[in-house]
Design a protein around this motif. Structure first.
Motif, PDB file in Angstrom:
ATOM      1  N   LEU A   2       0.824  -1.211   0.000  1.00 49.27           N
ATOM      2  CA  LEU A   2       0.000   0.000   0.000  1.00 49.27           C
ATOM      3  C   LEU A   2       0.858   1.261   0.000  1.00 49.27           C
ATOM      4  CD1 LEU A   2      -2.847  -1.079   2.444  1.00 49.27           C
ATOM      5  CD2 LEU A   2      -2.911  -0.983  -0.044  1.00 49.27           C
ATOM      6  N   LEU A   3       1.970   1.230   0.719  1.00 45.42           N
ATOM      7  CA  LEU A   3       2.880   2.377   0.722  1.00 45.42           C
ATOM      8  C   LEU A   3       3.454   2.587  -0.676  1.00 45.42           C
ATOM      9  CD1 LEU A   3       4.321   4.627   2.217  1.00 45.42           C
ATOM     10  CD2 LEU A   3       6.081   2.980   2.854  1.00 45.42           C
ATOM     11  N   TYR A  35      -9.480  -6.101  -3.384  1.00 46.41           N
ATOM     12  CA  TYR A  35      -8.793  -6.363  -2.125  1.00 46.41           C
ATOM     13  C   TYR A  35      -7.744  -5.267  -2.023  1.00 46.41           C
ATOM     14  CZ  TYR A  35     -10.489 -11.263  -2.536  1.00 46.41           C
ATOM     15  OH  TYR A  35     -11.230 -12.414  -2.674  1.00 46.41           O
ATOM     16  N   LYS A  36      -7.545  -4.722  -0.858  1.00 46.51           N
ATOM     17  CA  LYS A  36      -6.617  -3.601  -0.694  1.00 46.51           C
ATOM     18  C   LYS A  36      -5.196  -3.923  -1.122  1.00 46.51           C
ATOM     19  CE  LYS A  36      -9.269  -1.317   2.874  1.00 46.51           C
ATOM     20  NZ  LYS A  36      -9.345  -0.889   4.255  1.00 46.51           N
ATOM     21  N   THR A  37      -4.715  -5.135  -0.857  1.00 43.38           N
ATOM     22  CA  THR A  37      -3.315  -5.450  -1.146  1.00 43.38           C
ATOM     23  C   THR A  37      -3.115  -6.315  -2.383  1.00 43.38           C
ATOM     24  OG1 THR A  37      -3.403  -7.307   0.399  1.00 43.38           O
ATOM     25  CG2 THR A  37      -2.592  -5.199   1.263  1.00 43.38           C
ATOM     26  N   CYS A  38      -4.132  -6.543  -3.159  1.00 47.96           N
ATOM     27  CA  CYS A  38      -4.014  -7.334  -4.389  1.00 47.96           C
ATOM     28  C   CYS A  38      -3.238  -6.523  -5.430  1.00 47.96           C
ATOM     29  CB  CYS A  38      -5.407  -7.671  -4.912  1.00 47.96           C
ATOM     30  SG  CYS A  38      -5.446  -8.230  -6.616  1.00 47.96           S
ATOM     31  N   PRO A  39      -2.131  -7.056  -5.963  1.00 48.88           N
ATOM     32  CA  PRO A  39      -1.343  -6.291  -6.938  1.00 48.88           C
ATOM     33  C   PRO A  39      -2.120  -5.942  -8.204  1.00 48.88           C
ATOM     34  CG  PRO A  39      -0.423  -8.494  -6.614  1.00 48.88           C
ATOM     35  CD  PRO A  39      -1.540  -8.346  -5.639  1.00 48.88           C
ATOM     36  N   VAL A  44      -5.170  -1.485 -11.231  1.00 45.43           N
ATOM     37  CA  VAL A  44      -6.403  -0.828 -11.674  1.00 45.43           C
ATOM     38  C   VAL A  44      -6.575   0.507 -10.955  1.00 45.43           C
ATOM     39  CG1 VAL A  44      -8.935  -0.980 -11.727  1.00 45.43           C
ATOM     40  CG2 VAL A  44      -7.549  -2.969 -12.366  1.00 45.43           C
ATOM     41  N   ARG A  45      -6.334   0.533  -9.649  1.00 44.64           N
ATOM     42  CA  ARG A  45      -6.475   1.796  -8.907  1.00 44.64           C
ATOM     43  C   ARG A  45      -5.488   2.843  -9.414  1.00 44.64           C
ATOM     44  NH1 ARG A  45      -6.844  -1.735  -4.190  1.00 44.64           N
ATOM     45  NH2 ARG A  45      -4.769  -1.045  -3.570  1.00 44.64           N
ATOM     46  N   GLN A  46      -4.281   2.430  -9.787  1.00 43.26           N
ATOM     47  CA  GLN A  46      -3.297   3.373 -10.329  1.00 43.26           C
ATOM     48  C   GLN A  46      -3.825   3.995 -11.630  1.00 43.26           C
ATOM     49  OE1 GLN A  46      -1.429   4.216  -7.949  1.00 43.26           O
ATOM     50  NE2 GLN A  46       0.619   3.475  -8.374  1.00 43.26           N
ATOM     51  N   GLU A  47      -4.437   3.181 -12.466  1.00 43.63           N
ATOM     52  CA  GLU A  47      -4.993   3.703 -13.723  1.00 43.63           C
ATOM     53  C   GLU A  47      -6.191   4.615 -13.434  1.00 43.63           C
ATOM     54  OE1 GLU A  47      -5.092   4.465 -17.771  1.00 43.63           O
ATOM     55  OE2 GLU A  47      -3.540   3.621 -16.489  1.00 43.63           O
ATOM     56  N   MET A  48      -6.984   4.269 -12.447  1.00 44.44           N
ATOM     57  CA  MET A  48      -8.091   5.147 -12.053  1.00 44.44           C
ATOM     58  C   MET A  48      -7.551   6.501 -11.609  1.00 44.44           C
ATOM     59  SD  MET A  48     -10.459   2.287 -10.085  1.00 44.44           S
ATOM     60  CE  MET A  48     -11.091   3.457  -8.926  1.00 44.44           C
ATOM     61  N   SER A  49      -6.467   6.500 -10.872  1.00 40.81           N
ATOM     62  CA  SER A  49      -5.839   7.760 -10.451  1.00 40.81           C
ATOM     63  C   SER A  49      -5.319   8.536 -11.649  1.00 40.81           C
ATOM     64  CB  SER A  49      -4.682   7.500  -9.482  1.00 40.81           C
ATOM     65  OG  SER A  49      -5.155   6.993  -8.272  1.00 40.81           O
ATOM     66  N   ARG A  50      -4.646   7.833 -12.563  1.00 38.48           N
ATOM     67  CA  ARG A  50      -4.095   8.487 -13.749  1.00 38.48           C
ATOM     68  C   ARG A  50      -5.182   9.143 -14.590  1.00 38.48           C
ATOM     69  NH1 ARG A  50      -2.973   8.320 -18.856  1.00 38.48           N
ATOM     70  NH2 ARG A  50      -4.066   6.420 -19.372  1.00 38.48           N
ATOM     71  N   LEU A  51      -6.348   8.489 -14.676  1.00 36.63           N
ATOM     72  CA  LEU A  51      -7.462   9.013 -15.468  1.00 36.63           C
ATOM     73  C   LEU A  51      -8.389   9.917 -14.656  1.00 36.63           C
ATOM     74  CD1 LEU A  51      -8.380   5.772 -17.468  1.00 36.63           C
ATOM     75  CD2 LEU A  51      -7.252   7.833 -18.356  1.00 36.63           C
ATOM     76  N   ASP A  59     -14.277  -3.159  -0.667  1.00 39.95           N
ATOM     77  CA  ASP A  59     -13.360  -4.222  -0.257  1.00 39.95           C
ATOM     78  C   ASP A  59     -14.153  -5.523  -0.147  1.00 39.95           C
ATOM     79  OD1 ASP A  59     -11.361  -5.805   0.745  1.00 39.95           O
ATOM     80  OD2 ASP A  59     -10.996  -4.615   2.536  1.00 39.95           O
ATOM     81  N   ALA A  60     -13.811  -6.488  -0.989  1.00 43.60           N
ATOM     82  CA  ALA A  60     -14.521  -7.767  -1.023  1.00 43.60           C
ATOM     83  C   ALA A  60     -13.734  -8.887  -0.359  1.00 43.60           C
ATOM     84  CB  ALA A  60     -14.833  -8.135  -2.473  1.00 43.60           C
ATOM     85  N   GLN A  61     -12.655  -8.540   0.329  1.00 48.17           N
ATOM     86  CA  GLN A  61     -11.839  -9.587   0.940  1.00 48.17           C
ATOM     87  C   GLN A  61     -12.481 -10.190   2.191  1.00 48.17           C
ATOM     88  OE1 GLN A  61      -7.742  -8.551   1.568  1.00 48.17           O
ATOM     89  NE2 GLN A  61      -7.146 -10.684   1.514  1.00 48.17           N
ATOM     90  N   PRO A  62     -12.962  -9.373   3.120  1.00 46.11           N
ATOM     91  CA  PRO A  62     -13.572  -9.992   4.303  1.00 46.11           C
ATOM     92  C   PRO A  62     -14.963 -10.550   3.986  1.00 46.11           C
ATOM     93  CG  PRO A  62     -13.670  -7.592   4.487  1.00 46.11           C
ATOM     94  CD  PRO A  62     -12.903  -7.913   3.236  1.00 46.11           C
TER      95      PRO A  62
END
Length: 116
Positions: A2-3, A35-39, A44-51, A59-62
């Motif tokens: 995450l960092l 999932y928060k830590t899924c690479p 996908v989140r990085q691309e969402m930020s870029r766009l 979060d669907a992990q728990p």
């Protein structure tokens, strides 16, 4: 992980206010199950930020409602999964980070794609 995501987050695309408002409106029909830590989710989140996309993230992990909704909608608990709901309320569930990124780029990367 995450960092690393925070440190390497791309600068967002800057659009005119009216265009960004259209993008924000279009994003209301999208939900990213992740999932928060899924690479692959991070990709996908990085691309969402870029766009500069403000897409709801669940979060669907728990165990719980988000995971149950993902399973009942897509038939599996695989993430990332983008839920795309049309104006009639019909939903399509898209898995695979590469397909999700290609969809987001095709829909939001250019003014032409936005109908501007």
């Amino acid at each position: 992980m995450l960092l690393g995501e925070i440190i390497s987050r791309p600068k967002g695309l800057v659009r005119p206010a009216a265009t960004q408002a259209k993008v924000d409106q279009a994003c209301q029909s999208l939900v990213l199950y992740q999932y928060k830590t899924c690479p692959f989710c991070i990709k996908v989140r990085q691309e969402m930020s870029r766009l500069s996309l403000r897409i709801e993230r669940l979060d669907a992990q728990p165990e719980g409602k988000n995971r149950e909704d993902l399973l009942s909608g897509s038939g599996q608990t695989k993430v990332p999964c983008l839920k795309i709901t049309d104006q009639a309320g019909n939903s399509q569930w898209m898995t695979d980070s590469s397909k999700i990124i290609a969809y987001l780029q095709g829909r939001f990367a250019s003014d032409k794609a936005l109908g501007v």
